[in-house]
Design a protein around this motif. Sequence first.
Motif, PDB file in Angstrom:
ATOM      1  N   GLN A  92      58.280  43.125  19.086  1.00  0.00           N
ATOM      2  CA  GLN A  92      59.163  44.314  19.294  1.00  0.00           C
ATOM      3  C   GLN A  92      59.413  44.216  21.412  1.00  0.00           C
ATOM      4  O   GLN A  92      60.097  43.578  21.905  1.00  0.00           O
ATOM      5  CB  GLN A  92      58.830  45.827  19.399  1.00  0.00           C
ATOM      6  N   THR A  93      57.593  43.671  22.136  1.00  0.00           N
ATOM      7  CA  THR A  93      57.854  43.326  23.608  1.00  0.00           C
ATOM      8  C   THR A  93      58.393  41.778  23.641  1.00  0.00           C
ATOM      9  O   THR A  93      59.369  42.016  24.250  1.00  0.00           O
ATOM     10  CB  THR A  93      55.993  43.322  24.298  1.00  0.00           C
ATOM     11  N   ASN A 131      50.530  48.015  13.295  1.00  0.00           N
ATOM     12  CA  ASN A 131      51.312  48.280  14.486  1.00  0.00           C
ATOM     13  C   ASN A 131      51.290  47.699  15.747  1.00  0.00           C
ATOM     14  O   ASN A 131      52.132  47.658  16.725  1.00  0.00           O
ATOM     15  CB  ASN A 131      50.866  50.327  14.581  1.00  0.00           C
ATOM     16  N   ASP A 132      49.814  47.102  15.173  1.00  0.00           N
ATOM     17  CA  ASP A 132      49.819  46.335  17.303  1.00  0.00           C
ATOM     18  C   ASP A 132      51.030  45.467  16.807  1.00  0.00           C
ATOM     19  O   ASP A 132      51.305  44.290  18.373  1.00  0.00           O
ATOM     20  CB  ASP A 132      48.481  46.380  16.714  1.00  0.00           C
ATOM     21  N   GLU A 173      54.323  45.862  17.828  1.00  0.00           N
ATOM     22  CA  GLU A 173      54.423  46.220  19.287  1.00  0.00           C
ATOM     23  C   GLU A 173      54.409  45.139  20.007  1.00  0.00           C
ATOM     24  O   GLU A 173      55.692  45.213  20.459  1.00  0.00           O
ATOM     25  CB  GLU A 173      53.244  46.979  19.594  1.00  0.00           C
ATOM     26  N   SER A 174      53.623  43.808  19.257  1.00  0.00           N
ATOM     27  CA  SER A 174      53.940  42.769  20.414  1.00  0.00           C
ATOM     28  C   SER A 174      54.401  41.691  20.006  1.00  0.00           C
ATOM     29  O   SER A 174      55.609  41.818  20.835  1.00  0.00           O
ATOM     30  CB  SER A 174      52.511  42.616  19.524  1.00  0.00           C
ATOM     31  N   ARG A 220      57.875  51.772  12.873  1.00  0.00           N
ATOM     32  CA  ARG A 220      55.812  52.366  13.461  1.00  0.00           C
ATOM     33  C   ARG A 220      54.689  53.028  11.891  1.00  0.00           C
ATOM     34  O   ARG A 220      56.203  53.971  11.600  1.00  0.00           O
ATOM     35  CB  ARG A 220      55.618  53.233  14.476  1.00  0.00           C
ATOM     36  N   GLY A 236      61.575  49.469  16.359  1.00  0.00           N
ATOM     37  CA  GLY A 236      60.816  50.314  16.862  1.00  0.00           C
ATOM     38  C   GLY A 236      59.601  51.178  15.505  1.00  0.00           C
ATOM     39  O   GLY A 236      59.160  52.157  15.802  1.00  0.00           O
ATOM     40  N   THR A 241      62.848  42.074  23.350  1.00  0.00           N
ATOM     41  CA  THR A 241      62.729  42.205  24.247  1.00  0.00           C
ATOM     42  C   THR A 241      62.220  41.801  25.739  1.00  0.00           C
ATOM     43  O   THR A 241      63.615  41.459  26.098  1.00  0.00           O
ATOM     44  CB  THR A 241      61.952  43.975  24.591  1.00  0.00           C
TER      45      THR A 241
END
Length: 471
Positions: free
Chosen positions: A240-241, A233-234, A237-238, A216, A214, A244
């Motif tokens: 992390q997705t 950040n992108d 995010e990618s 950033r 998480g 997950t």
Amino acid sequence: MTAWRLWPRGLRARLLLAFVLTTVLVAAAAGAASAGSASSSLVDAAQQRLTKTVTDQLGALTSQLDYPPDQDALDRLRSALGPDTLVTYAALRSENGTASRLATEALHTEVRSRQRLVTQRLSVDGVPWLVIGTPIVITALDGTRTPSGIEVYSAHDLTGVRQQTDALTRAAAIAAAATLPLSILLALLAAGGVLRPVRQLRDTARRLARGDLGARTEPKGADELAELTMTVNDMAESVQTSMTTMERMRNDAKRFAADVSHELRTPLSTLTAVVEVLATTADGMEPDARESAQLAITETHRLVNLVEDLMGISQFDAGTAQLRLEEFDVADAVRRCLRARAWLGEVELEAPDGIRLLADRRRFDVIVANLVGNALRHGAQPVRVRVSTSAARVFVEVTDHGPGLSEEVLPHVFDRFYKADTGRARTPGNGLGLAIAKENARAHGGELDADDIPGAGARFVLELPRNPEAR
């Protein structure tokens, strides 16, 4: 190489050094240019002033001369012009000071040929001089100008002018040096503004590397660093997705295996009872029926073992595996394991009595059974089990003389459901034995390693602490 080593490696230090050097060099270049321009102006002004003084004096004195002049006339002219003066006419000369020594033959030639005032700057014994040479021209009433043949050479010491130029140079150097503290301060401010976002990105990357998906960094501004921040950040995010999703799929797979294993236990218990009854009556069956019955019995046992192994793995995945510690003799435990599986005649055992271990005896038995069973199935005789100890550890080494573990197999030997020969799908075992053995070793605070002995076969080494509670 030496200059490269002296150059600072840190980005902050490089920025500071580059900024300070640039500022100081620019200040020094500007100071040197201004000092040079001022020095040149001072010398030109002094030359113009001295030249005007000489021409004014000659303008006042030439009307009093008699032509052609004699020696007395030349002496009077030279005396009126001051020290360091040379006056010539044909073979006559009147001089004092250093003018005759400073007025070069080239200067004489140029004055005679051009019939006009000529200046020359030179340095003698470290002293700067200005030598002014000029002919005296007779002007008639009708304006006609006729050379008189008289030449005047006047030398002037420029030491005072040099001192002024040196003072300007020193002032420029002092001014350049005075910019150093200011340039360092500006460099610190500039480096801070540039490196602050970089440090924030570094901290974010470290948090991501430690598993904080998480993490950033808030982008600021609209420059390249802000674009880099948004890109990071992108990417985070990618990642992390994806992580997950993978974690959810992994948990679903673990839960599915545990649920299926649990649900299969009851029907398998019933099926096992039926198979045991079938086994007692198989000898009286027809050959084809007996072969089918034996196949059903074998596959049922395999299925039961698979379910038991899956349930064991699911306990490790869920973190619910518990150790029931008891102290026992390692050599005795290994003998019991081999005897229970009728392996004593197939395995060479080197296990001195008296080595005590505090561990879960059932799980220890599972580890040894899986290692020896793997060696017997995939290796070749002789298979050896050797027990040794150190002050705080117990070692169980299992070796065989089979083909060994290739470079392709070795990294995956403890992977779940992994089989080195994918074409042998019906070989005994389900690909979970070594994975379960390694999990049991880790549960005790130990380790299980595998390697290949050139010319000898595979080797597995189990390492357990004598007392796992003292870890």
